[in-house]
Design a protein around this motif. Structure first.
Motif, mmCIF file in Angstrom:
data_model
loop_
_atom_site.group_PDB
_atom_site.id
_atom_site.type_symbol
_atom_site.label_atom_id
_atom_site.label_comp_id
_atom_site.label_asym_id
_atom_site.label_seq_id
_atom_site.Cartn_x
_atom_site.Cartn_y
_atom_site.Cartn_z
ATOM 1 N N ARG A 70 0.612 -1.024 -0.055
ATOM 2 C CA ARG A 70 0.073 -0.003 -0.049
ATOM 3 C C ARG A 70 0.914 1.208 -0.048
ATOM 4 N N ASN A 71 2.057 1.137 0.564
ATOM 5 C CA ASN A 71 2.932 2.288 0.533
ATOM 6 C C ASN A 71 3.916 2.562 -0.727
ATOM 7 N N ASP A 212 -3.842 6.683 -1.050
ATOM 8 C CA ASP A 212 -4.533 5.739 -0.369
ATOM 9 C C ASP A 212 -3.751 4.754 0.374
ATOM 10 N N ARG A 213 -2.717 5.219 1.141
ATOM 11 C CA ARG A 213 -1.841 4.265 2.000
ATOM 12 C C ARG A 213 -2.728 3.685 3.030
ATOM 13 N N GLY A 214 -3.773 4.272 3.483
ATOM 14 C CA GLY A 214 -4.478 3.794 4.618
ATOM 15 C C GLY A 214 -4.197 4.434 5.739
ATOM 16 N N PHE A 215 -4.155 3.679 7.142
ATOM 17 C CA PHE A 215 -4.010 4.550 7.987
ATOM 18 C C PHE A 215 -2.888 3.617 8.926
ATOM 19 N N TYR A 216 -3.283 2.485 9.250
ATOM 20 C CA TYR A 216 -2.695 1.494 10.432
ATOM 21 C C TYR A 216 -1.259 1.363 9.939
ATOM 22 N N THR A 217 -0.991 1.076 8.831
ATOM 23 C CA THR A 217 0.368 1.200 8.279
ATOM 24 C C THR A 217 1.031 2.139 7.214
ATOM 25 N N ASP A 218 0.512 3.391 7.507
ATOM 26 C CA ASP A 218 0.808 4.453 6.828
ATOM 27 C C ASP A 218 2.400 4.589 7.310
#
Length: 354
Positions: A70-71, A212-218
């Motif tokens: 995601r990152n 859109d990296r998300g939150f928990y593992t940004d």
């Protein structure tokens, strides 16, 4: 019934490690936690022999397999697989909407430079693979693979080190993948609950460009907190106490000595297997942490039932080779003497099964 675990994971956790988790609870925004977090981060870098950032979250390593994708990937990624956990990472990439170029290596074979020759085109943003495949017991040559990838492309390189970190010398200072992902419940010999990722500057730079990296593992959020010796969200504090304790033990043992111990355990299992049905992995690429043995005509369920009644537990086969193999975990704080004790009991159990 309490059993001695020689499993692939979670692995045996020593009583003194479990006791280290009984320290009084502290809040994760306190000065006391900040000191603890800073200590484990520096010790982890020493254990890994790297200057890379090392992030931790509550969860399994799979959290960071997803986080890396995601990152570090906008669209195109190449997934190399030679077993169930390589397949899983490909599935994770697809479920996160990435275009995945799949390279499939036969189960039991190592991923080698020849497996990917000419395959890493300029459109590939990242390449991911498992260094030590838990389903097959195959240890692929990390340095050779990274050299081959870098000779073809500037793609980021993501490595699943779940069952190799803290047991096999990955030479991170020399190789430095862009993401190295692992968890607490394997060769670190801790209970499950912590996921880790060592992160390169290249990946951090790419993450700033990815939406859109998300939150928990940004990674951007994680680094901001990690630089101040805090976590983004509430961590399992008691488990971090145990991590601190265990890292001290590993440093005291010495990492090269730890790597030799794991190789000796692996060689012991390999020698024993020659009197049965032999090892599943191809010669020269056997894992330092997991012995995957051919089952032959052994009734594994009967054999394992008797073995467990004697207080010992190993692991069944996994994935496509589940019915053809069984697995012995030899990682963490286990010793060659304890492996020999297991094998002696296994010999006795085999006689009872005949």
């Amino acid at each position: 019934m309490s059993r001695k675990l020689f499993t692939v994971g979670p692995v045996n956790v020593e009583p003194e490690v479990l006791r280290s988790m009984t320290e009084p609870m502290i809040t994760h925004r306190s000065k006391e936690y900040k000191a603890l977090h800073g200590a484990v981060t520096e010790k982890m870098r020493k254990v890994l022999d790297t200057d890379m950032d090392v992030f931790l979250v509550g969860g399994s390593a799979s959290v960071f397999l997803e986080g890396a994708v995601r990152n570090g990937v906008k669209s195109n990624v190449m997934g190399i697989t030679n077993g169930s956990f390589g397949d899983r990472w490909i599935e994770i990439s697809k479920l996160n909407g990435k275009n995945v170029k799949e390279i499939r290596v036969p189960w039991g074979k190592a991923i080698k430079p020849s497996s990917i020759e000419g395959e890493v085109g300029n459109e590939i943003e990242a390449v991911h693979f498992v260094s030590n495949e838990s389903s097959t017991g195959v240890l692929s040559p990390l340095g050779d693979l990274m050299t081959e990838i870098r000779g073809q492309s500037d793609a980021l390189i993501f490595v699943d080190g779940v069952t190799s970190v803290a047991a096999t010398d990955l030479q991170l200072r020399k190789n430095e993948p862009d993401a190295l992902i692992f968890g607490s419940q394997k060769a670190l010999a801790l209970p499950p609950g912590l996921g880790f990722m060592a992160v390169s500057e290249r990946l951090m730079k790419k993450a700033k460009e990815v939406k859109d990296r998300g939150f928990y593992t940004d990674l951007i959020k994680l680094k901001k907190n990690n630089d101040d010796n805090y976590t983004l969200t509430t961590p399992p504090v008691s488990l971090i106490y145990a991590l601190d304790f265990q890292l001290d033990r590993m440093i005291s043992e010495g990492m090269q000595a730890r790597y030799r111990r794991h190789r000796e355990m692996s060689d012991t299992v390999k020698k024993w297997s020659s009197e049965l049905y032999g090892m599943f992995p191809e010669e020269g690429y056997m894992s330092d942490t997991i012995g995957v043995l051919n089952r032959g005509d052994l009734d594994f369920d009967k054999f394992h039932g008797i073995l467990k009644s004697k207080g010992f537990e190993i692991s069944n086969g996994y994935g496509e080779v589940k019915e053809r193999t069984f697995r012995i975990g030899h990682m963490g704080d286990l010793t060659t003497e304890r492996i020999k004790e297991l094998l002696k009991v296994m010999d006795e159990t085999l006689e009872e099964c005949r």
